[in-house]
Design a protein around this motif. Structure first.
Motif, PDB file in Angstrom:
ATOM      1  N   ASP A 230     -57.780  21.140 -97.094  1.00  0.00           N
ATOM      2  CA  ASP A 230     -58.646  19.917 -96.510  1.00  0.00           C
ATOM      3  C   ASP A 230     -59.714  20.752 -95.944  1.00  0.00           C
ATOM      4  O   ASP A 230     -59.758  21.071 -94.576  1.00  0.00           O
ATOM      5  N   PRO A 231     -60.952  20.753 -96.600  1.00  0.00           N
ATOM      6  CA  PRO A 231     -62.123  21.410 -95.764  1.00  0.00           C
ATOM      7  C   PRO A 231     -62.756  20.845 -94.738  1.00  0.00           C
ATOM      8  O   PRO A 231     -63.428  21.140 -93.920  1.00  0.00           O
ATOM      9  N   GLN A 232     -62.323  19.412 -94.474  1.00  0.00           N
ATOM     10  CA  GLN A 232     -62.647  18.490 -93.334  1.00  0.00           C
ATOM     11  C   GLN A 232     -61.835  18.753 -91.889  1.00  0.00           C
ATOM     12  O   GLN A 232     -62.103  18.337 -90.973  1.00  0.00           O
ATOM     13  N   ALA A 233     -60.759  19.607 -92.083  1.00  0.00           N
ATOM     14  CA  ALA A 233     -59.718  19.439 -91.089  1.00  0.00           C
ATOM     15  C   ALA A 233     -60.339  20.601 -90.096  1.00  0.00           C
ATOM     16  O   ALA A 233     -61.127  21.547 -90.565  1.00  0.00           O
ATOM     17  N   TYR A 234     -59.904  20.503 -88.746  1.00  0.00           N
ATOM     18  CA  TYR A 234     -60.426  21.442 -87.675  1.00  0.00           C
ATOM     19  C   TYR A 234     -59.303  21.430 -86.552  1.00  0.00           C
ATOM     20  O   TYR A 234     -58.898  20.149 -86.169  1.00  0.00           O
ATOM     21  N   ASP A 235     -59.001  22.371 -86.063  1.00  0.00           N
ATOM     22  CA  ASP A 235     -58.284  22.343 -84.966  1.00  0.00           C
ATOM     23  C   ASP A 235     -58.943  22.386 -83.728  1.00  0.00           C
ATOM     24  O   ASP A 235     -59.972  22.823 -83.230  1.00  0.00           O
ATOM     25  N   ILE A 256     -75.519   9.955 -78.828  1.00  0.00           N
ATOM     26  CA  ILE A 256     -75.875   9.846 -80.257  1.00  0.00           C
ATOM     27  C   ILE A 256     -74.524   9.851 -81.104  1.00  0.00           C
ATOM     28  O   ILE A 256     -74.591   9.085 -81.967  1.00  0.00           O
ATOM     29  N   MET A 257     -73.828  10.830 -80.985  1.00  0.00           N
ATOM     30  CA  MET A 257     -72.594  11.260 -81.619  1.00  0.00           C
ATOM     31  C   MET A 257     -71.466  11.563 -80.688  1.00  0.00           C
ATOM     32  O   MET A 257     -71.586  12.078 -79.725  1.00  0.00           O
ATOM     33  N   THR A 258     -70.230  10.765 -80.799  1.00  0.00           N
ATOM     34  CA  THR A 258     -69.068  10.866 -80.012  1.00  0.00           C
ATOM     35  C   THR A 258     -67.920  11.224 -80.830  1.00  0.00           C
ATOM     36  O   THR A 258     -67.599  10.738 -82.001  1.00  0.00           O
ATOM     37  N   GLY A 259     -66.755  11.503 -80.306  1.00  0.00           N
ATOM     38  CA  GLY A 259     -65.492  11.648 -81.023  1.00  0.00           C
ATOM     39  C   GLY A 259     -64.729  10.367 -80.923  1.00  0.00           C
ATOM     40  O   GLY A 259     -65.182   9.418 -80.355  1.00  0.00           O
ATOM     41  N   ASP A 260     -63.540  10.269 -81.370  1.00  0.00           N
ATOM     42  CA  ASP A 260     -62.567   9.415 -81.289  1.00  0.00           C
ATOM     43  C   ASP A 260     -61.095   9.763 -80.653  1.00  0.00           C
ATOM     44  O   ASP A 260     -61.042  11.220 -80.345  1.00  0.00           O
ATOM     45  N   SER A 261     -60.543   8.974 -80.751  1.00  0.00           N
ATOM     46  CA  SER A 261     -59.147   9.348 -80.337  1.00  0.00           C
ATOM     47  C   SER A 261     -58.554  10.700 -81.233  1.00  0.00           C
ATOM     48  O   SER A 261     -57.588  11.206 -80.693  1.00  0.00           O
ATOM     49  N   GLY A 262     -58.799  10.935 -82.244  1.00  0.00           N
ATOM     50  CA  GLY A 262     -58.239  12.117 -83.034  1.00  0.00           C
ATOM     51  C   GLY A 262     -59.186  13.115 -82.751  1.00  0.00           C
ATOM     52  O   GLY A 262     -58.597  14.395 -83.381  1.00  0.00           O
ATOM     53  N   GLY A 263     -60.330  13.140 -81.857  1.00  0.00           N
ATOM     54  CA  GLY A 263     -60.976  14.285 -81.848  1.00  0.00           C
ATOM     55  C   GLY A 263     -62.530  14.105 -82.086  1.00  0.00           C
ATOM     56  O   GLY A 263     -62.913  13.052 -82.661  1.00  0.00           O
ATOM     57  N   TRP A 264     -63.256  15.026 -82.063  1.00  0.00           N
ATOM     58  CA  TRP A 264     -64.569  15.139 -82.694  1.00  0.00           C
ATOM     59  C   TRP A 264     -64.905  15.439 -84.015  1.00  0.00           C
ATOM     60  O   TRP A 264     -65.842  14.831 -84.509  1.00  0.00           O
ATOM     61  N   ARG A 265     -63.857  16.062 -84.800  1.00  0.00           N
ATOM     62  CA  ARG A 265     -64.012  16.056 -86.175  1.00  0.00           C
ATOM     63  C   ARG A 265     -65.243  16.502 -86.747  1.00  0.00           C
ATOM     64  O   ARG A 265     -66.195  16.241 -87.468  1.00  0.00           O
ATOM     65  N   PRO A 266     -65.684  18.005 -86.252  1.00  0.00           N
ATOM     66  CA  PRO A 266     -66.771  18.722 -86.720  1.00  0.00           C
ATOM     67  C   PRO A 266     -67.162  18.797 -88.023  1.00  0.00           C
ATOM     68  O   PRO A 266     -68.335  18.755 -88.550  1.00  0.00           O
ATOM     69  N   ASN A 267     -66.099  18.893 -88.883  1.00  0.00           N
ATOM     70  CA  ASN A 267     -66.060  19.092 -90.354  1.00  0.00           C
ATOM     71  C   ASN A 267     -66.251  18.092 -91.121  1.00  0.00           C
ATOM     72  O   ASN A 267     -65.868  18.277 -92.383  1.00  0.00           O
TER      73      ASN A 267
END
Length: 411
Positions: A230-235, A256-267
């Motif tokens: 899963d290339p979109q996964a990130y710790d 401008i960009m914020t995270g959600d309950s699961g995190g910021w999800r940079p990838n």
């Protein structure tokens, strides 16, 4: 003349709808080409010249004891972006040595390479690929082996070596060659010339690890670095270590960009709906004059007003037939085009210069080339990769954050 006008109209239509096509961008296929047993006074310069002509950076595992008479060559290679790595001091079979002698072979070579190349840490490849536990315990570095060995220790023609690699290559492979014979030079040229048109990017081993999000560990064996499941996964617990962390903080601070309950999800990959939304926020959330009718954009959707603004200002084009395809992914080159259109809509004169020359610039589509050159010419350079642009890769939230954080510095 009428025929020329007809084809010009067709071309304009193709370019106009390009951003609207719901085509899933594909991540680049990465391979590392490596060379053992140098530096060789005759063949190493020829290999380097061949790689440079093709816009490729190689990884050279050098025997430290053979560097003394070729220091200037090694310095030039390091300065031009080729990776220098450690192949021990004397190229002995380490399994026949004591642990203390193994450490001496590795450390003495490292010291010489550090003196010449101006670096301190080097990946290690043991002569003959020796990988015993005793040897690995003395390396104080990751052990880099290979997944492609076209010669298998024999005298093989360049054509045969190349055919072996080309027919079995996989994304993430590490190719073993030697910068010590004409056959290996021939093989390298054939391999690169055959695989680049098929979408393979040749990177150094360090780049292969970095672009795949892998941190190599001392004493561990690496034969390849395949794509993540899963290339979109990130710790998210390591977010402060992410290469775009400062830009992520800027996006959070500005809203401008914020995270959600699961995190910021940079990838996480960027969709067209998300791209329109964050560009709209970057512009200050201006209200569009009138809603634009899209059959696939609900008026109640969170991104509807942003899409209306983007279509009205020309940030997004190619919205004929009342379609926007909000779920389609945005490639890196598409996001550059969108940001460049925002710059144009501001009608502000920005000073531009000459941006970086990416190794894979030939892959940038003609309709995106001007935008990429303008943004990089204004001084933007990604901290994630200064050598490859990867135009067809899906743009990630982290990459968008980095671009927009830079954009905010222009105001």
């Amino acid at each position: 003349m009428r025929s020329m006008r007809k084809w010009a109209a067709v071309l304009a239509l193709v370019l106009a709808v390009n951003l609207a096509l719901p085509v899933r961008a594909g991540a680049a296929k990465l391979v590392a080409i490596t060379f053992d047993d140098g530096p060789n006074k005759t063949w190493t310069p020829k290999v380097v010249e061949a790689l440079d002509r093709r816009g490729v950076k190689g990884t050279f595992f050098m025997v430290g004891g053979w560097v003394a008479t070729k220091e200037e060559l090694v310095q030039q290679m390091a300065q031009s972006g080729h990776q220098i790595a450690n192949h021990t001091w004397e190229h002995l079979n380490l399994k026949d040595l004591s642990g203390e002698d193994v450490k001496y072979q590795v450390e003495k070579s490292r010291e010489k390479l550090a003196e010449v190349a101006g670096q301190s840490q080097f990946l290690v490849r043991t002569p003959f690929g020796v990988r015993t536990e005793k040897v690995r315990a003395q390396l104080n570095a990751p052990l880099i082996l290979w997944s492609q060995d076209p010669a298998k220790g024999k005298q093989v023609s360049g054509e045969k070596m190349a055919r072996s690699v080309i027919s079995t290559i996989r994304d993430g492979d590490i190719i073993l060659l030697h910068d010590s014979t004409e056959a290996n030079l021939d093989a390298a040229c054939r391999i690169i010339d055959a695989l680049q048109p098929k979408g393979y990017d040749f990177v150094t081993v360090d780049e292969l690890f970095r672009l795949r999000g892998v941190t190599p560990q001392n004493g561990q064996i690496y034969k390849s670095v395949p794509p993540q499941t899963d290339p979109q996964a990130y710790d998210e617990g390591r977010l402060k270590e992410h290469w775009a962390y400062s830009s992520i903080c800027t996006m959070e601070e500005t809203g401008i960009m914020t995270g959600d309950s699961g995190g910021w999800r940079p990838n996480r990959y960027l969709t067209r709906a998300a791209a329109a939304e964050i560009l709209w926020r970057t512009a200050g959330c201006p209200a569009p004059a009138a809603p634009v009718s899209f059959r696939d954009v609900s008026r109640q959707a969170w991104y509807a007003q942003a899409v209306d603004w983007a279509a009205e200002t020309g940030v997004v084009k190619g919205t004929g037939r009342g379609l926007y395809s909000p779920a389609a992914l945005v490639s890196r080159q598409q996001f550059y085009v969108m940001l460049d259109r925002l710059l144009q809509a501001q009608k502000t004169a920005w000073s531009t210069g000459c941006g970086p020359a990416y190794e894979d610039s030939f892959r940038i589509s003609s309709w995106a080339r001007g935008a990429v050159e303008e943004i990089t010419g204004m001084g933007f350079s990604s901290a994630n990769d200064r050598e490859l642009f990867r135009p067809g890769d899906p743009a990630t939230r982290a990459e968008a954050a980095e671009l927009l954080a830079w954009y905010l510095t222009l105001e």
